[in-house]
Motif scaffolding. Sequence first.
Motif, mmCIF file in Angstrom:
data_model
loop_
_atom_site.group_PDB
_atom_site.id
_atom_site.type_symbol
_atom_site.label_atom_id
_atom_site.label_comp_id
_atom_site.label_asym_id
_atom_site.label_seq_id
_atom_site.Cartn_x
_atom_site.Cartn_y
_atom_site.Cartn_z
ATOM 1 N N LEU A 182 -2.450 -19.602 2.659
ATOM 2 C CA LEU A 182 -1.571 -19.567 1.483
ATOM 3 C C LEU A 182 -1.883 -18.369 0.603
ATOM 4 O O LEU A 182 -0.984 -17.779 0.007
ATOM 5 N N ARG A 183 -3.166 -17.997 0.536
ATOM 6 C CA ARG A 183 -3.531 -16.831 -0.250
ATOM 7 C C ARG A 183 -2.914 -15.569 0.364
ATOM 8 O O ARG A 183 -2.393 -14.710 -0.337
ATOM 9 N N LYS A 184 -2.992 -15.463 1.715
ATOM 10 C CA LYS A 184 -2.409 -14.296 2.374
ATOM 11 C C LYS A 184 -0.883 -14.313 2.258
ATOM 12 O O LYS A 184 -0.258 -13.272 2.028
ATOM 13 N N VAL A 185 -0.279 -15.493 2.436
ATOM 14 C CA VAL A 185 1.183 -15.595 2.321
ATOM 15 C C VAL A 185 1.632 -15.262 0.905
ATOM 16 O O VAL A 185 2.669 -14.616 0.696
ATOM 17 N N ASP A 186 0.841 -15.682 -0.092
ATOM 18 C CA ASP A 186 1.179 -15.377 -1.478
ATOM 19 C C ASP A 186 1.143 -13.869 -1.718
ATOM 20 O O ASP A 186 1.999 -13.319 -2.423
ATOM 21 N N SER A 187 0.149 -13.197 -1.107
ATOM 22 C CA SER A 187 0.091 -11.741 -1.233
ATOM 23 C C SER A 187 1.313 -11.089 -0.602
ATOM 24 O O SER A 187 1.906 -10.165 -1.180
ATOM 25 N N ILE A 188 1.706 -11.579 0.580
ATOM 26 C CA ILE A 188 2.903 -11.042 1.235
ATOM 27 C C ILE A 188 4.145 -11.319 0.393
ATOM 28 O O ILE A 188 5.025 -10.460 0.244
ATOM 29 N N SER A 189 4.222 -12.514 -0.185
ATOM 30 C CA SER A 189 5.377 -12.881 -1.006
ATOM 31 C C SER A 189 5.475 -11.995 -2.243
ATOM 32 O O SER A 189 6.575 -11.556 -2.617
ATOM 33 N N GLN A 190 4.334 -11.712 -2.892
ATOM 34 C CA GLN A 190 4.360 -10.847 -4.066
ATOM 35 C C GLN A 190 4.827 -9.444 -3.706
ATOM 36 O O GLN A 190 5.603 -8.819 -4.444
ATOM 37 N N THR A 191 4.337 -8.946 -2.560
ATOM 38 C CA THR A 191 4.735 -7.600 -2.147
ATOM 39 C C THR A 191 6.231 -7.535 -1.849
ATOM 40 O O THR A 191 6.932 -6.616 -2.290
ATOM 41 N N THR A 192 6.750 -8.515 -1.095
ATOM 42 C CA THR A 192 8.175 -8.510 -0.756
ATOM 43 C C THR A 192 9.040 -8.702 -2.003
ATOM 44 O O THR A 192 10.120 -8.120 -2.099
ATOM 45 N N SER A 193 8.561 -9.494 -2.955
ATOM 46 C CA SER A 193 9.322 -9.673 -4.200
ATOM 47 C C SER A 193 9.407 -8.359 -4.970
ATOM 48 O O SER A 193 10.455 -8.021 -5.543
ATOM 49 N N ALA A 194 8.283 -7.618 -4.994
ATOM 50 C CA ALA A 194 8.293 -6.318 -5.670
ATOM 51 C C ALA A 194 9.252 -5.352 -4.981
ATOM 52 O O ALA A 194 9.965 -4.589 -5.634
ATOM 53 N N ILE A 195 9.291 -5.402 -3.630
ATOM 54 C CA ILE A 195 10.203 -4.523 -2.894
ATOM 55 C C ILE A 195 11.649 -4.913 -3.169
ATOM 56 O O ILE A 195 12.522 -4.053 -3.355
ATOM 57 N N MET A 196 11.923 -6.234 -3.212
ATOM 58 C CA MET A 196 13.277 -6.684 -3.529
ATOM 59 C C MET A 196 13.694 -6.256 -4.931
ATOM 60 O O MET A 196 14.876 -6.064 -5.191
ATOM 61 N N ALA A 197 12.713 -6.115 -5.834
ATOM 62 C CA ALA A 197 13.012 -5.679 -7.196
ATOM 63 C C ALA A 197 13.229 -4.175 -7.288
ATOM 64 O O ALA A 197 13.516 -3.663 -8.368
ATOM 65 N N GLY A 198 13.065 -3.463 -6.156
ATOM 66 C CA GLY A 198 13.321 -2.019 -6.155
ATOM 67 C C GLY A 198 12.096 -1.152 -6.019
ATOM 68 O O GLY A 198 12.207 0.075 -5.929
ATOM 69 N N LYS A 199 10.901 -1.736 -5.985
ATOM 70 C CA LYS A 199 9.669 -0.955 -5.854
ATOM 71 C C LYS A 199 9.377 -0.744 -4.364
ATOM 72 O O LYS A 199 8.579 -1.448 -3.751
ATOM 73 N N LEU A 200 10.029 0.244 -3.781
ATOM 74 C CA LEU A 200 9.936 0.466 -2.345
ATOM 75 C C LEU A 200 8.587 1.011 -1.913
ATOM 76 O O LEU A 200 8.296 1.055 -0.713
ATOM 77 N N THR A 201 7.767 1.450 -2.864
ATOM 78 C CA THR A 201 6.455 2.001 -2.495
ATOM 79 C C THR A 201 5.394 0.918 -2.317
ATOM 80 O O THR A 201 4.270 1.233 -1.903
ATOM 81 N N GLN A 202 5.725 -0.326 -2.622
ATOM 82 C CA GLN A 202 4.745 -1.407 -2.484
ATOM 83 C C GLN A 202 4.450 -1.648 -1.006
ATOM 84 O O GLN A 202 5.331 -1.594 -0.167
ATOM 85 N N ARG A 203 3.172 -1.941 -0.698
ATOM 86 C CA ARG A 203 2.738 -2.225 0.661
ATOM 87 C C ARG A 203 1.774 -3.405 0.657
ATOM 88 O O ARG A 203 1.149 -3.718 -0.372
ATOM 89 N N LEU A 204 1.666 -4.061 1.790
ATOM 90 C CA LEU A 204 0.717 -5.156 1.919
ATOM 91 C C LEU A 204 -0.703 -4.605 1.861
ATOM 92 O O LEU A 204 -0.977 -3.528 2.393
ATOM 93 N N PRO A 205 -1.623 -5.321 1.210
ATOM 94 C CA PRO A 205 -3.014 -4.835 1.159
ATOM 95 C C PRO A 205 -3.616 -4.764 2.548
ATOM 96 O O PRO A 205 -3.367 -5.628 3.396
#
Length: 457
Positions: A182-205
């Motif tokens: 869940l911790r890893k999925v939460d990290s992926i979810s935060q990254t994808t949410s940021a990308i959906m918001a327009g921050k295309l430079t975000q990447r998974l840690p």
Amino acid sequence: MFRLPGFSARTIAVGYVTVSLLVLAMFAGPLWYTWKITVEGVRTELLQTDTERLSRLFASNGPGALSVAIEAQTSGTYQGVGRLMLFMAPNGVKLAGNLDGWPKGAPENTSPCAANIMVDGVPQRVEMIHTVLPGGYRLLVASNLNRFEQLEKLFVRGLLGCAAAVLLVAVLGALLFRRVMLRKVDSISQTTSAIMAGKLTQRLPAPHRGDELEMLTHTVNGMLDQIEHLVHSVQDVSNAIAHDLRTPLTELRARLEELSVTRPAEEETYQEIDAAINDVDRVMAIFNALLRLAEIDSGTRRGGFVPVDLARLAAEVTEFYLPVAELNDVGLTFAPQGMLHTVGDPLLLAQALGNLVENALKYAPAHSQIMIGARRCGELDIELTVADNGPGVPEAERARVVERFYRSDASRGTPGVGLGLALVSSVARLHGGVLRLEDNAPGLRAVLCLNVPRVAM
């Protein structure tokens, strides 16, 4: 139809418990079976040994000695261990032993058997051997089958304890696994949410080396890099289209507005109409080129591949552009090498080679040479080459000049919209190849490398 369960912490816990219990059963089952077979075999063997020993004592020393030996072995109170013995005279009188009388259920034959009998008022499960001695004497030797019951209970309790420990470890492991996932999925979810918001430079840690999600993380990050590149490419193409369309459309509007306001003479009006038609043709050429590129990139043209003689195709392209080359005082020659029969789209290949020749003619100075070559590099590779003596392309810009609508500073004053080399690169990809731009020292050497099968024509 059987369906595999989904991947979740609960599924992993259930699977771990099931596998662990199966392994435990695979270990305990044979052990229990071996225990039962070994104990029962040894018990029967000991009974037979005692019976034979007592029978020999009777044969050598008589009933009195046998009675004394039995009394010595059965003296004291029976506690559920040791031997149960009974020695009886021919007339049925008890001579020795720790049984009050002949037990009910005792065998009449001499084969070992199991039976339930009463011993000191307590029911016992025993194994017995009945022996008839010379003179009508009878000997009964028995062993308690329940003497290892306590040990068996301890074994079962230990087995149940192991099963409980396995269950506990599985539950704790599943909870820990669920928390980590869940911790890893939460990290992926935060990254994808940021990308959906327009921050295309975000990447998974980046994960630790050896992490199970390392490959997935690298794949997703690579996908995000490609998405970012495509989005920027679409933005660049959109900006380039808007820029390249604005000029002819602006000129077209200006001409039409001037005609509407000034109402010039008929001859001048027709001239302005011709110029407006040229502007419309420029716009249509841009859209036709874009549609052609989209059709090539989609791969739909691959279904129209037919046998092609590239040597003949290149010769026809050379012949078509030869008058233009002579008009510009530029030498245009073609030098094929070997048989170049293959499969492909002849119209696209001719257009791609023609674009390369047009670019060379556009920038080649007077009295220079343009060489068109064609050769087979292997079983599947064919190279079409256009080499000129013009100004060439700086190495830093060679990767960009094949992008759509890109125009270098040296080409700003020349006609075109920056789609020629992009179309050549797309045709190369459609035919499993690539477009390479190399230094011709001086000039540019454009190599259209195709990877298509050889065919007989």
